[in-house]
Write a protein that holds these residues in place. Structure first.
Motif, short mmCIF file in Angstrom:
data_model
loop_
_atom_site.label_atom_id
_atom_site.label_comp_id
_atom_site.label_asym_id
_atom_site.label_seq_id
_atom_site.Cartn_x
_atom_site.Cartn_y
_atom_site.Cartn_z
N PRO A 56 0.81 -1.22 0.00
CA PRO A 56 0.00 0.00 0.00
C PRO A 56 0.85 1.28 0.00
CG PRO A 56 -0.85 -1.58 1.58
CD PRO A 56 0.48 -2.12 1.13
N HIS A 57 0.49 2.20 -0.84
CA HIS A 57 1.16 3.50 -0.87
C HIS A 57 0.38 4.43 0.07
CE1 HIS A 57 4.08 2.92 -4.20
NE2 HIS A 57 3.26 1.91 -4.45
N MET A 58 0.58 4.19 1.36
CA MET A 58 -0.13 4.93 2.39
C MET A 58 0.85 5.47 3.40
SD MET A 58 -3.35 2.32 3.01
CE MET A 58 -4.16 3.48 4.12
N VAL A 59 0.48 6.57 4.04
CA VAL A 59 1.32 7.19 5.07
C VAL A 59 0.61 7.06 6.41
CG1 VAL A 59 2.39 9.32 5.88
CG2 VAL A 59 2.31 8.81 3.42
N LEU A 60 1.28 6.38 7.35
CA LEU A 60 0.77 6.22 8.70
C LEU A 60 1.67 7.02 9.65
CD1 LEU A 60 -0.12 3.61 7.01
CD2 LEU A 60 -0.49 2.54 9.22
N SER A 61 1.42 6.92 10.94
CA SER A 61 2.27 7.58 11.94
C SER A 61 3.11 6.52 12.64
CB SER A 61 1.42 8.32 12.97
OG SER A 61 0.67 9.36 12.36
N ASN A 66 6.19 10.57 13.67
CA ASN A 66 6.55 11.03 12.33
C ASN A 66 5.71 10.33 11.27
OD1 ASN A 66 8.71 12.64 13.36
ND2 ASN A 66 9.99 10.80 13.49
N ASP A 67 5.63 10.96 10.10
CA ASP A 67 5.00 10.31 8.96
C ASP A 67 5.84 9.13 8.52
OD1 ASP A 67 3.15 12.33 9.05
OD2 ASP A 67 3.89 13.38 7.27
N PHE A 68 5.18 8.05 8.14
CA PHE A 68 5.90 6.87 7.65
C PHE A 68 5.15 6.30 6.46
CE2 PHE A 68 7.36 2.57 7.27
CZ PHE A 68 8.70 2.61 7.64
N GLY A 69 5.79 6.31 5.30
CA GLY A 69 5.20 5.75 4.09
C GLY A 69 5.52 4.27 3.98
N LEU A 70 4.48 3.44 3.94
CA LEU A 70 4.70 2.00 3.86
C LEU A 70 5.58 1.63 2.67
CD1 LEU A 70 1.18 0.52 4.72
CD2 LEU A 70 3.21 0.52 6.16
N ALA A 71 5.37 2.29 1.56
CA ALA A 71 6.16 2.01 0.36
C ALA A 71 7.38 2.92 0.27
CB ALA A 71 5.30 2.16 -0.89
N ALA A 72 7.15 4.23 0.42
CA ALA A 72 8.22 5.20 0.18
C ALA A 72 9.38 5.08 1.16
CB ALA A 72 7.65 6.62 0.24
N ASP A 73 9.09 4.74 2.40
CA ASP A 73 10.15 4.68 3.42
C ASP A 73 10.75 3.30 3.59
OD1 ASP A 73 10.10 7.40 4.09
OD2 ASP A 73 8.40 7.12 5.42
N VAL A 78 12.57 -6.04 1.94
CA VAL A 78 11.45 -6.96 2.11
C VAL A 78 10.63 -6.41 3.26
CG1 VAL A 78 10.73 -9.30 2.72
CG2 VAL A 78 12.78 -8.95 1.32
N ARG A 79 9.33 -6.20 3.03
CA ARG A 79 8.47 -5.65 4.07
C ARG A 79 7.56 -6.75 4.60
NH1 ARG A 79 9.04 -3.01 -1.21
NH2 ARG A 79 9.09 -0.76 -0.91
N VAL A 112 15.39 -6.71 5.48
CA VAL A 112 14.04 -7.13 5.86
C VAL A 112 13.55 -6.22 6.97
CG1 VAL A 112 12.59 -8.99 6.73
CG2 VAL A 112 14.55 -9.52 5.25
N GLN A 113 12.37 -5.66 6.80
CA GLN A 113 11.81 -4.74 7.78
C GLN A 113 10.44 -5.22 8.23
OE1 GLN A 113 13.24 -1.50 9.11
NE2 GLN A 113 11.83 -2.54 10.50
N VAL A 114 10.25 -5.34 9.54
CA VAL A 114 8.95 -5.69 10.10
C VAL A 114 8.17 -4.41 10.34
CG1 VAL A 114 7.73 -6.69 12.06
CG2 VAL A 114 9.80 -7.80 11.17
N LEU A 115 6.99 -4.33 9.74
CA LEU A 115 6.11 -3.17 9.89
C LEU A 115 4.90 -3.63 10.71
CD1 LEU A 115 6.24 -1.83 6.22
CD2 LEU A 115 7.73 -1.23 8.14
#
Length: 242
Positions: A56-61, A66-73, A78-79, A112-115
């Protein structure tokens, strides 16, 4: 980690396990519905999604506000997107502990990043969520949807089952006098659990979700899959490299 009232935690944990079992059964039915092309594309990986989706190209907190973009950041990584809540009796903690163990093993890929996205933004403040995740790994990114609608939108884009609150309205006794606890009173006191999708959604560096990991998944499956996902070129089209 459970915050159930004394004497009632066992019932609530049993309730959540039943909910989790139903959700997992639904997930397997949906995930196994793909055709032969899907099966060949994802051969060897965990449960393949019936529909290939992008992260998802979404921005959460995040937990720092801070703003955090699931895709952009998370470009080039690997997410592993996992939904949770800090009052979860046991399943969420088991999943997080497993992910921490997998990523801490020698030779585990570094990209690899755990979101970790809370499905309980009413109770999971940034401080509470951060403290909870730190029990497993300080590297896990804690994310808080900015509204119920954003959470719903995120689940829709993921292809996730919707989360829902389970209010504890079991009658209680006090000095041999029975007292009914209605849903409104339970809500006012935050006395609820949450049924939610227990899958870990895995997105490769090119942004495509090639695998999903229902609860429970063997650690050996993560050990097998993550190195495969980690080397996919960020610019590769969907299906490339698998």
């Amino acid at each position: 980690m459970s915050h159930a009232r004394p004497g009632r935690g066992r019932t609530r944990r049993a309730h959540l396990r039943i909910v989790a079992s139903v959700l997992v059964a639904v997930v397997f039915v949906a995930a196994c519905g793909g055709g032969s092309d899907t099966e060949s594309r994802y051969e060897g990986l965990a449960v393949a999604p019936s529909e290939l989706r992008q992260i998802p190209h979404m921005v959460l907190s995040d937990t720092a506000g801070n703003d955090f973009g699931l895709a952009a950041d998370t470009e080039g990584q690997v997410r592993l997107v996992y939904q949770l809540f800090t009052n979860c009796p046991d399943i969420c903690g088991v999943q997080l502990a497993q992910l921490a163990s997998v990523l801490g093993r020698p030779g585990a890929p570094k990209n690899v990043q755990v979101l970790a996205v809370t499905v309980d933004p009413d109770r999971d403040t940034p401080e509470i969520l951060r403290a909870y995740l730190d029990q497993f790994s300080a590297d896990f990114v804690g994310l808080i949807p900015r509204s119920e609608q954003q959470l719903t939108d995120l689940q829709n884009v993921l292809g996730s089952l919707a989360s829902f609150k389970i209010f504890d309205t079991t009658p209680t006794t006090d000095h041999d006098h029975s007292t009914d606890v209605d849903a409104d009173a339970a809500h006012d006191h935050g006395a609820y659990d949450i049924g939610h999708d227990g899958r870990v959604f895995a997105f490769a560096p090119n942004g495509y979700g090639y695998a999903q990991y229902p609860y429970p998944t063997r650690q050996s499956q993560f050990d097998h899959d993550l190195p495969i996902l980690a080397v996919i070129d960020p610019d590769a089209p969907s299906g490339a490299g698998l």
